[in-house]
Write a protein that holds these residues in place. Structure first.
Motif, short mmCIF file in Angstrom:
data_model
loop_
_atom_site.label_atom_id
_atom_site.label_comp_id
_atom_site.label_asym_id
_atom_site.label_seq_id
_atom_site.Cartn_x
_atom_site.Cartn_y
_atom_site.Cartn_z
N THR A 130 49.88 43.73 29.90
CA THR A 130 50.67 45.11 29.86
C THR A 130 52.23 44.58 29.71
OG1 THR A 130 49.16 45.93 31.47
CG2 THR A 130 51.41 46.71 31.69
N PRO A 131 52.94 45.10 28.90
CA PRO A 131 54.34 44.66 28.81
C PRO A 131 55.17 45.00 29.76
CG PRO A 131 53.54 46.84 27.27
CD PRO A 131 52.55 46.45 27.76
N PHE A 132 56.24 44.17 30.13
CA PHE A 132 57.03 44.80 31.03
C PHE A 132 58.70 43.72 30.67
CE2 PHE A 132 54.66 41.48 32.69
CZ PHE A 132 55.66 40.40 32.87
N SER A 133 59.62 44.28 30.92
CA SER A 133 60.91 43.91 30.66
C SER A 133 61.47 42.46 31.67
CB SER A 133 62.33 45.08 30.67
OG SER A 133 62.15 45.13 31.85
N PRO A 134 62.40 41.90 31.23
CA PRO A 134 62.95 41.16 32.20
C PRO A 134 63.37 41.28 33.39
CG PRO A 134 63.69 40.62 29.64
CD PRO A 134 62.80 41.93 29.81
N MET A 135 63.95 42.79 33.23
CA MET A 135 64.46 43.25 34.71
C MET A 135 63.27 43.66 35.68
SD MET A 135 67.90 45.47 33.67
CE MET A 135 67.02 46.21 32.25
N HIS A 136 62.36 44.10 35.03
CA HIS A 136 60.95 44.22 35.80
C HIS A 136 60.41 42.77 36.25
CE1 HIS A 136 60.47 47.90 33.45
NE2 HIS A 136 60.26 48.53 34.63
N ALA A 137 60.61 41.81 35.30
CA ALA A 137 60.03 40.47 35.98
C ALA A 137 61.00 39.95 37.02
CB ALA A 137 60.15 39.54 34.60
N THR A 138 62.03 40.31 37.03
CA THR A 138 62.93 39.70 38.45
C THR A 138 62.58 40.64 39.48
OG1 THR A 138 64.78 39.45 36.65
CG2 THR A 138 65.42 39.58 38.95
N LEU A 139 62.51 42.01 39.43
CA LEU A 139 62.16 42.49 40.62
C LEU A 139 60.39 42.02 41.16
CD1 LEU A 139 61.66 44.82 42.64
CD2 LEU A 139 60.93 46.53 40.85
N PHE A 140 59.81 41.67 40.15
CA PHE A 140 58.24 41.15 40.50
C PHE A 140 58.30 39.79 41.30
CE2 PHE A 140 56.54 43.67 36.62
CZ PHE A 140 56.70 44.75 37.45
N LEU A 141 59.51 39.24 40.78
CA LEU A 141 59.66 37.71 41.18
C LEU A 141 60.23 37.87 42.70
CD1 LEU A 141 59.73 34.58 41.02
CD2 LEU A 141 62.10 35.09 40.18
N LEU A 142 61.38 38.81 42.87
CA LEU A 142 61.55 39.08 44.29
C LEU A 142 60.39 39.50 45.13
CD1 LEU A 142 64.77 40.91 43.25
CD2 LEU A 142 64.82 39.45 44.76
N GLY A 143 59.39 40.52 44.57
CA GLY A 143 58.46 40.68 45.36
C GLY A 143 57.57 39.36 46.04
N ILE A 144 57.47 38.43 45.18
CA ILE A 144 56.78 37.47 45.63
C ILE A 144 57.50 36.58 46.66
CG2 ILE A 144 55.59 35.23 44.92
CD1 ILE A 144 54.78 36.77 42.18
N TYR A 145 58.87 36.18 45.95
CA TYR A 145 59.50 35.31 46.78
C TYR A 145 59.93 35.90 48.30
CZ TYR A 145 61.10 31.97 43.56
OH TYR A 145 61.05 30.89 42.63
N SER A 146 60.04 37.35 48.30
CA SER A 146 60.55 37.80 49.65
C SER A 146 59.28 37.73 50.64
CB SER A 146 60.83 39.41 49.65
OG SER A 146 59.60 40.21 49.16
N ASP A 147 58.03 37.74 50.35
CA ASP A 147 56.75 37.72 51.25
C ASP A 147 56.23 36.36 51.26
OD1 ASP A 147 56.84 40.31 51.79
OD2 ASP A 147 54.54 40.62 51.24
N THR A 148 56.95 35.38 50.62
CA THR A 148 56.24 33.94 50.63
C THR A 148 57.52 33.04 50.98
OG1 THR A 148 56.77 33.56 48.37
CG2 THR A 148 54.50 34.36 48.95
#
Length: 428
Positions: A130-148
């Motif tokens: 599934t394609p996604f942009s670098p800005m989406h990737a930054t948000l997804f990274l925030l999701g993992i980092y914030s919960d771990t």
């Protein structure tokens, strides 16, 4: 229609999981709860228009035929979704990492013990390519980092693998670090004491700035909160912490008031990134003292060389509607240009703003043929052409219309959009 929602008090993992679902399920709309965490609100202030999410209050649940619930295991944690709990024929899909207290009966369930719910969705996105942009990737990274805790606790190898996947796909670590809520322990308290004792405070054009440059223990991270505490305690407009644990590089962390200084611009000039109020950078082959001198120089330039609204604002034409136009026509204009609101003008005179939410309310109550002048919000934020973009970023977070009016002598001369501001945050 398929909708996606999550728990109230929405954090970055919840938001990231919602957005991931809108990519996995084309056409799905994310319903954002009324209550979100402060850092998430700041993020949405300039990113919301590129994400397929709308406020929960603006959506009529009668349109829903499929519900995707992310990062939540109970109906009571959702925002006013009770009407769907017993609806016959409703497809329910769950993506979650909470294993206990489940009371949502879903036809399709993805519930596994990982550190962040978005990890499960990212694994599926990678499988489907599934394609996604670098800005989406930054948000997804925030999701993992914030919960771990940035991979410090409640983390699995699957979460770490997805972090690598996101970095390979353009996630911006510097932008992500600007939004993270960090922790403080005894070792951090020692560093904080040194900051209070040795920090340098200087003034540039009435802007008070603090710089703390020091050596720290190897492995000591999550220092952003100390910089913000130092700034507030000293009553500073901006503060920069420069920390060296490795003889080959220095970490620079900045926090400030966007009204007075653009921290993100300074960090980008150092090779890092962030937004106008926060950011970070790594400077290689330098000492704390040398890095401090670089920061001083950039602070002087930032205070003197604002990027002004007039340099980035958009022409107003497609954002304007006349007061006698019907709510239905206004809604069509909003949809046609993929906007979240308009400005209402009587000739050259600005009357106020009209949000997509008001258009939906009018349609729901059978008033979509009445003129927009009855729905104008007159108390809207206005900018002048010489307002700084960093100050505009703060105002945008509360702009219901998703745009800001640029006025001169009461007349509209331009419009500032979230896209205009995004170009000041990210390097393209």
């Amino acid at each position: 229609m398929r909708i996606v929602t999550t728990h109230t008090g929405t954090d970055f993992d919840a938001l990231a999981s919602m957005v991931a679902c809108t990519l996995l399920y084309p056409g799905a709309v994310g319903l954002l709860p009324a209550m979100v965490n402060p850092e998430v609100k700041r993020f949405l202030g300039i990113h919301a228009h590129i994400l397929q999410v709308v406020p929960r209050e603006d959506f009529d649940l009668d349109e829903a035929t499929s519900l995707v619930v992310v990062d939540a295991n109970s109906w009571k944690r959702l925002d006013k979704m009770d009407a769907l709990a017993d609806r016959e024929g409703l497809e329910v899909i769950c993506w979650d990492h909470h294993m206990e207290g489940v009371d949502i009966d879903s036809g399709e369930t993805h519930r596994e013990e990982v550190g962040a719910a978005v990890t499960l969705l990212l694994e599926e996105m990678r499988r489907r390519d599934t394609p996604f942009s670098p800005m989406h990737a930054t948000l997804f990274l925030l999701g993992i980092y914030s919960d771990t805790g940035c991979l410090r606790y409640s983390v699995t190898g699957r979460d770490a693998a997805m972090v690598g996947f996101l970095i390979d796909n353009g996630a911006d670590l510097n932008v992500a670090s600007a939004y993270l809520d960090d922790t403080v322990d005894d070792e951090h308290a020692e560093v904080y004491g040194q900051m209070l004792e040795d920090g340098e405070i200087f003034t540039v054009d009435a802007v008070r700035v603090g710089i703390c440059a020091m050596h720290i223990k190897t492995g000591l991270a999550f220092l952003a909160r100390l910089v913000e505490r130092y700034r507030k305690l000293k009553g500073l407009d901006a503060a920069f912490g420069i920390f060296q644990a490795d003889s080959q590089k220095c970490m620079v962390i900045g926090r400030g008031s966007p009204k007075f200084i653009d921290v993100g611009w300074i960090m980008r000039a150092l090779g890092g990134g962030g937004h106008p109020g926060a950011g970070s950078a790594i400077i290689k082959r330098t000492t704390p003292e040398q890095a401090a001198e670089q920061v001083r120089s950039l602070v002087r330039r930032s205070c003197k060389e604002d990027i002004l609204v007039e340099q980035v604002m958009s022409p107003p034409d497609r954002f304007v509607v006349a007061p006698d136009v019907t709510m239905a026509r206004a809604a069509q204009q909003i949809a046609g240009h993929n906007l979240t609101g308009l400005l209402v003008c009587d000739g050259p005179d600005l009357l106020g703003g009209l949000s997509l939410s008001e258009c939906r309310k009018a349609a729901k109550t059978g008033r979509d043929e009445v003129p927009v002048k009855g729905y104008v919000r007159r108390n809207i934020e206005k900018l002048t052409s010489d307002t700084s973009c960093r100050e505009a970023v703060e105002l945008m977070a509360d702009a219901r219309e998703g745009i800001l009016a640029v006025v001169e002598d009461g007349q509209l001369i331009g419009v500032l959009t979230k896209t205009d501001l995004l170009l000041q945050v990210y390097e393209f």
